[in-house]
Design an enzyme around this catalytic site. Sequence first.
Site, short mmCIF file in Angstrom:
data_model
loop_
_atom_site.label_atom_id
_atom_site.label_comp_id
_atom_site.label_asym_id
_atom_site.label_seq_id
_atom_site.Cartn_x
_atom_site.Cartn_y
_atom_site.Cartn_z
N HIS A 8 0.84 -1.21 0.00
CA HIS A 8 0.00 0.00 0.00
C HIS A 8 0.88 1.25 0.00
O HIS A 8 0.63 2.19 -0.77
CB HIS A 8 -0.90 -0.03 1.24
CG HIS A 8 -1.68 1.23 1.47
ND1 HIS A 8 -2.99 1.38 1.09
CD2 HIS A 8 -1.33 2.41 2.06
CE1 HIS A 8 -3.42 2.59 1.42
NE2 HIS A 8 -2.43 3.23 2.03
N GLU A 9 1.89 1.26 0.85
CA GLU A 9 2.78 2.43 0.93
C GLU A 9 3.62 2.58 -0.34
O GLU A 9 3.84 3.70 -0.81
CB GLU A 9 3.67 2.33 2.17
CG GLU A 9 2.93 2.25 3.49
CD GLU A 9 1.99 3.42 3.72
OE1 GLU A 9 2.23 4.51 3.16
OE2 GLU A 9 1.00 3.23 4.45
N GLU B 113 -6.31 7.04 -1.08
CA GLU B 113 -6.22 5.83 -0.28
C GLU B 113 -6.84 4.64 -1.01
O GLU B 113 -6.33 3.53 -0.95
CB GLU B 113 -6.89 6.03 1.08
CG GLU B 113 -6.13 6.94 2.03
CD GLU B 113 -4.72 6.45 2.28
OE1 GLU B 113 -4.53 5.24 2.54
OE2 GLU B 113 -3.79 7.28 2.20
N HIS C 64 1.59 4.31 -2.88
CA HIS C 64 1.58 5.76 -2.68
C HIS C 64 2.79 6.40 -3.36
O HIS C 64 2.67 7.43 -4.03
CB HIS C 64 1.62 6.09 -1.19
CG HIS C 64 0.27 6.14 -0.53
ND1 HIS C 64 -0.78 6.85 -1.04
CD2 HIS C 64 -0.19 5.57 0.63
CE1 HIS C 64 -1.84 6.71 -0.25
NE2 HIS C 64 -1.50 5.94 0.76
#
Length: 290
Positions: free
Chosen positions: A147-148, A224, A151
């Site tokens: 997930h990071e 997100e 980003h």
Amino acid sequence: MFRILMFLATNIAVMVLISLVFSLFGFQGLLAQNGVDLDLQALLVYSAVIGFSGSIISLLISKFMAKRSMNVHVLEHPENDTERWLLRTVERQAEQANIGMPEVGIFVHASPNAFATGWNKNNALVAVSTGLLENMTQSEVEAVLAHEISHVANGDMVTMTLIQGVLNTFVVFLSRVIGHVVDRVVFKVERGHGPAFWIVSIISQVILGILASMIVMWFSRYREFRADAGGASIAGRNNMIAALKRLKQNQDAPPMPEEMAAFAISAGKVQKLFSSHPPLDKRIEALQKG
């Protein structure tokens, strides 16, 4: 480089657009007719400088400030199996996402959380909390890391800076225009700026700033969902869902510091309009729908 060029192009485009709008509608002439002598072009340039300076500086020093505020231990020489696994996992995911290897760090915090920051996708930092490592399985941690990484790959830090800078420009510009109009039209100040200009400008800036922050938080919530989808493509949808469910179980854990909440995978319980993250249930539902 492309994102930086887009950043500069958007900044210029915004200034040109506002100038054109005011010229087309004769706004400056209308102000002059009412005794408001305001150089809108000069004010716009001033507002852009003020509006973007803070955002750009914040972006450039984001890694340094994150390390300092969260007391992040960067894993330059891994000392145990967990640290070695973290480095290998991030390296593999970075290759999958086609970005440079980020710095990897651990910070002491009871909440299971993680964040990514940095001024570009090849110069980033990905950090996880001790609470994350203690309360999640490896597959769940892998999903959070993915997930990071998403980003970083999506360039979310630069995009957030761009949006914040544009909104800051509008806030500074409009608050000064409102203050100037009130000063000249209502209080009939002919030269310089009276107390009304400063009072009205400050009040307007606070109100407009609150409205602008709602827009920034809306975009943050949107990104997100994108990062969840990106994380699912790297680590697997089931693992991403499992990680979010685990975060939901730990929502009562101490929240991340306010200055880091927007960069974390979960921001805790805050008011919806001012939340940097969507509700975990909605994020899980979006992943389940594919």
